[in-house]
Structure formats: C-alpha cells, structure tokens
Scaffold this motif. Structure first.
Motif, PDB file in Angstrom:
ATOM      1  N   GLU A   1       0.936  -1.091   0.003  1.00  0.00           N
ATOM      2  CA  GLU A   1       0.172  -0.063   0.178  1.00  0.00           C
ATOM      3  C   GLU A   1       0.865   1.072  -0.160  1.00  0.00           C
ATOM      4  O   GLU A   1       0.607   2.165  -0.652  1.00  0.00           O
ATOM      5  CB  GLU A   1      -0.950   0.006   1.198  1.00  0.00           C
ATOM      6  CG  GLU A   1      -2.147  -1.078   1.324  1.00  0.00           C
ATOM      7  CD  GLU A   1      -2.926  -1.122   2.325  1.00  0.00           C
ATOM      8  OE1 GLU A   1      -2.689  -0.243   3.382  1.00  0.00           O
ATOM      9  OE2 GLU A   1      -3.904  -1.812   2.440  1.00  0.00           O
ATOM     10  N   VAL A   2       1.691   1.304   0.895  1.00  0.00           N
ATOM     11  CA  VAL A   2       2.712   2.395   1.000  1.00  0.00           C
ATOM     12  C   VAL A   2       3.315   2.661  -0.644  1.00  0.00           C
ATOM     13  O   VAL A   2       3.578   3.744  -0.992  1.00  0.00           O
ATOM     14  CB  VAL A   2       3.788   2.351   2.255  1.00  0.00           C
ATOM     15  CG1 VAL A   2       4.991   3.317   2.181  1.00  0.00           C
ATOM     16  CG2 VAL A   2       3.151   2.312   3.453  1.00  0.00           C
ATOM     17  N   ILE A   3       3.955   1.514  -0.909  1.00  0.00           N
ATOM     18  CA  ILE A   3       4.641   1.525  -2.200  1.00  0.00           C
ATOM     19  C   ILE A   3       4.051   2.219  -3.285  1.00  0.00           C
ATOM     20  O   ILE A   3       4.150   3.149  -4.193  1.00  0.00           O
ATOM     21  CB  ILE A   3       5.319   0.331  -2.643  1.00  0.00           C
ATOM     22  CG1 ILE A   3       6.536  -0.025  -1.763  1.00  0.00           C
ATOM     23  CG2 ILE A   3       5.743   0.379  -4.135  1.00  0.00           C
ATOM     24  CD1 ILE A   3       6.977  -1.553  -1.773  1.00  0.00           C
ATOM     25  N   ALA A   4       2.504   1.558  -3.691  1.00  0.00           N
ATOM     26  CA  ALA A   4       1.693   2.160  -4.509  1.00  0.00           C
ATOM     27  C   ALA A   4       1.143   3.354  -4.305  1.00  0.00           C
ATOM     28  O   ALA A   4       0.748   4.309  -5.219  1.00  0.00           O
ATOM     29  CB  ALA A   4       0.491   1.085  -4.697  1.00  0.00           C
ATOM     30  N   GLY A   5       1.024   3.884  -2.862  1.00  0.00           N
ATOM     31  CA  GLY A   5       0.828   5.343  -2.497  1.00  0.00           C
ATOM     32  C   GLY A   5       1.649   6.390  -3.119  1.00  0.00           C
ATOM     33  O   GLY A   5       1.445   7.202  -3.658  1.00  0.00           O
ATOM     34  N   ILE A   6       2.954   5.934  -2.746  1.00  0.00           N
ATOM     35  CA  ILE A   6       3.930   6.735  -3.367  1.00  0.00           C
ATOM     36  C   ILE A   6       4.078   7.000  -4.767  1.00  0.00           C
ATOM     37  O   ILE A   6       4.270   7.939  -5.390  1.00  0.00           O
ATOM     38  CB  ILE A   6       5.344   6.416  -2.358  1.00  0.00           C
ATOM     39  CG1 ILE A   6       5.276   6.675  -1.147  1.00  0.00           C
ATOM     40  CG2 ILE A   6       6.624   7.413  -3.122  1.00  0.00           C
ATOM     41  CD1 ILE A   6       6.356   6.224  -0.347  1.00  0.00           C
ATOM     42  N   ALA A   7       4.210   5.795  -5.436  1.00  0.00           N
ATOM     43  CA  ALA A   7       4.049   5.689  -6.917  1.00  0.00           C
ATOM     44  C   ALA A   7       3.002   6.390  -7.577  1.00  0.00           C
ATOM     45  O   ALA A   7       3.397   7.087  -8.410  1.00  0.00           O
ATOM     46  CB  ALA A   7       4.138   4.359  -7.274  1.00  0.00           C
ATOM     47  N   ALA A   8       1.773   6.393  -7.196  1.00  0.00           N
ATOM     48  CA  ALA A   8       0.736   7.180  -7.465  1.00  0.00           C
ATOM     49  C   ALA A   8       1.022   8.683  -7.399  1.00  0.00           C
ATOM     50  O   ALA A   8       0.450   9.499  -8.252  1.00  0.00           O
ATOM     51  CB  ALA A   8      -0.524   6.619  -6.871  1.00  0.00           C
ATOM     52  N   SER A   9       1.374   8.962  -6.289  1.00  0.00           N
ATOM     53  CA  SER A   9       1.466  10.527  -6.061  1.00  0.00           C
ATOM     54  C   SER A   9       2.507  11.042  -6.774  1.00  0.00           C
ATOM     55  O   SER A   9       2.701  12.293  -6.823  1.00  0.00           O
ATOM     56  CB  SER A   9       1.646  10.826  -4.372  1.00  0.00           C
ATOM     57  OG  SER A   9       2.797  10.234  -3.904  1.00  0.00           O
ATOM     58  N   GLU A  10       3.390  10.391  -7.138  1.00  0.00           N
ATOM     59  CA  GLU A  10       4.523  10.759  -8.206  1.00  0.00           C
ATOM     60  C   GLU A  10       4.070  11.173  -9.298  1.00  0.00           C
ATOM     61  O   GLU A  10       4.813  12.048 -10.165  1.00  0.00           O
ATOM     62  CB  GLU A  10       5.577   9.888  -8.295  1.00  0.00           C
ATOM     63  CG  GLU A  10       6.374   9.455  -6.730  1.00  0.00           C
ATOM     64  CD  GLU A  10       7.520   8.344  -7.151  1.00  0.00           C
ATOM     65  OE1 GLU A  10       7.177   7.750  -8.192  1.00  0.00           O
ATOM     66  OE2 GLU A  10       8.523   8.318  -6.374  1.00  0.00           O
ATOM     67  N   VAL A  11       2.921  10.772  -9.926  1.00  0.00           N
ATOM     68  CA  VAL A  11       2.425  11.076 -10.991  1.00  0.00           C
ATOM     69  C   VAL A  11       1.912  12.515 -11.294  1.00  0.00           C
ATOM     70  O   VAL A  11       1.225  12.795 -10.468  1.00  0.00           O
ATOM     71  CB  VAL A  11       1.466   9.913 -11.515  1.00  0.00           C
ATOM     72  CG1 VAL A  11       0.690  10.382 -13.034  1.00  0.00           C
ATOM     73  CG2 VAL A  11       1.767   8.710 -11.752  1.00  0.00           C
ATOM     74  N   GLU A  12       2.495  13.230 -12.346  1.00  0.00           N
ATOM     75  CA  GLU A  12       2.007  14.662 -12.637  1.00  0.00           C
ATOM     76  C   GLU A  12       0.609  14.687 -12.882  1.00  0.00           C
ATOM     77  O   GLU A  12       0.026  13.818 -13.830  1.00  0.00           O
ATOM     78  CB  GLU A  12       2.893  15.294 -13.731  1.00  0.00           C
ATOM     79  CG  GLU A  12       2.621  16.942 -13.781  1.00  0.00           C
ATOM     80  CD  GLU A  12       3.685  17.469 -14.543  1.00  0.00           C
ATOM     81  OE1 GLU A  12       3.132  18.422 -15.136  1.00  0.00           O
ATOM     82  OE2 GLU A  12       4.808  16.998 -14.760  1.00  0.00           O
ATOM     83  N   GLY A  13      -0.346  15.542 -12.307  1.00  0.00           N
ATOM     84  CA  GLY A  13      -1.821  15.241 -12.638  1.00  0.00           C
ATOM     85  C   GLY A  13      -2.487  15.043 -11.448  1.00  0.00           C
ATOM     86  O   GLY A  13      -3.746  15.220 -11.344  1.00  0.00           O
ATOM     87  N   VAL A  14      -1.933  14.398 -10.410  1.00  0.00           N
ATOM     88  CA  VAL A  14      -2.575  13.812  -9.392  1.00  0.00           C
ATOM     89  C   VAL A  14      -2.226  14.838  -8.397  1.00  0.00           C
ATOM     90  O   VAL A  14      -1.275  15.215  -7.896  1.00  0.00           O
ATOM     91  CB  VAL A  14      -2.056  12.262  -8.748  1.00  0.00           C
ATOM     92  CG1 VAL A  14      -2.591  12.014  -7.394  1.00  0.00           C
ATOM     93  CG2 VAL A  14      -2.071  11.480  -9.693  1.00  0.00           C
ATOM     94  N   ALA A  15      -3.753  15.553  -7.840  1.00  0.00           N
ATOM     95  CA  ALA A  15      -3.645  16.409  -6.902  1.00  0.00           C
ATOM     96  C   ALA A  15      -3.489  16.044  -5.626  1.00  0.00           C
ATOM     97  O   ALA A  15      -2.893  16.669  -4.788  1.00  0.00           O
ATOM     98  CB  ALA A  15      -5.042  17.147  -6.837  1.00  0.00           C
ATOM     99  N   GLN A  16      -4.183  15.014  -5.172  1.00  0.00           N
ATOM    100  CA  GLN A  16      -3.963  14.292  -3.808  1.00  0.00           C
ATOM    101  C   GLN A  16      -4.384  12.974  -3.840  1.00  0.00           C
ATOM    102  O   GLN A  16      -5.369  12.362  -4.686  1.00  0.00           O
ATOM    103  CB  GLN A  16      -4.756  15.138  -2.685  1.00  0.00           C
ATOM    104  CG  GLN A  16      -5.993  15.191  -2.966  1.00  0.00           C
ATOM    105  CD  GLN A  16      -6.682  16.168  -2.085  1.00  0.00           C
ATOM    106  OE1 GLN A  16      -6.246  17.275  -1.452  1.00  0.00           O
ATOM    107  NE2 GLN A  16      -7.808  16.176  -1.818  1.00  0.00           N
TER     108      GLN A  16
END
Length: 135
Positions: free
Chosen positions: A27-42
């Motif tokens: 979950e932590v790995i996926a959360g960090i990877a998702a938030s790194e993508v430009e366009g994701v506000a939160q």
C-alpha cells in the motif's frame, strides 16, 4: 494460492530462508508511486487519516487498498486529479508507475490496478480567477 505464497519473493530456495512482504508495505509503495505522477492532486483518505496528517505524520498508504486474492494482488487507488489534465492518460501513467515500482522493489506483479477518480481539484483555476478579480 495462499496469502503467504502471494507475497513470497523467493522464486527458488536458496537455503537462506524466505522473504515475506506485508500488504501494508505494498500500500505504501503504491501510494508513493501514484502520488509521483503529474496530474494527481492528492490521494483520498478518510477522516482519521486527515486528522493524523494535520498532526504532522504523513500517511503514504492513504487512498490505496490492497487485496490479496486467489488470482493475485489487486490494488485500488482513490485519487483526486488536477483540473485540465487528461484523466485517461494520467490514470494509465498511475497504473504503469505502480506496476513498475512494485516490480522493481518487491518482484511482485499486480494482477489489477484499479484507479478510482473521486474528485477534481480546481485550485489553479481559483487562483487565476482571484488574480483577475483583484485587477
């Protein structure tokens, strides 16, 4: 497949023992990877995670749910996107980034990575409007 074999990283027996990864780590790995993508506000969390973050602790697994099923790992990501981006393109980038990061860090392959867009953040649009109104 049992839960322990899903998270077992060792492909061959080496005599040194086995490595297991807790679902919370995924979950932590996926959360960090998702938030790194430009366009994701939160990333979307619940009330409790919001309170914890206000107290100063960053929750990296916020907005991510991992399910260990018979046919593999299923990841659900709940996020808010920035206004003006292509949601399908950003969602694809989130899926690709999570899949690649999980593979690099854990040697595990996710069977499904589902992106749930739960909102659009208009913050930049509000700032532009406020600037124009001040003039």
């Amino acid at each position: 497949m049992s839960e322990s074999t899903i998270l077992d990283m060792n492909q061959e027996y080496t005599g040194l023992g086995k490595v297991e990864i807790a679902p919370e780590v995924i979950e932590v790995i996926a959360g960090i990877a998702a938030s790194e993508v430009e366009g994701v506000a939160q990333m979307r969390g619940n009330f409790a995670s919001g309170v914890v973050e206000k107290l100063g602790k960053k929750l990296h697994n916020k907005g991510v749910k991992v399910e260990l099923a018979e046919d593999g790992i299923k990841v659900d990501v709940y996020c808010v996107m920035n206004f003006g981006i292509s949601i399908p393109q950003v969602a694809q980038q989130i899926q690709d980034n999570i899949r690649q990061t999980l593979l690099n860090m854990t040697a595990l392959v996710a069977e499904e990575i589902n992106i749930h867009v739960v909102g659009v953040q208009f913050e930049n649009v509000k700032q532009d409007t406020e600037t124009q109104q001040e003039m």
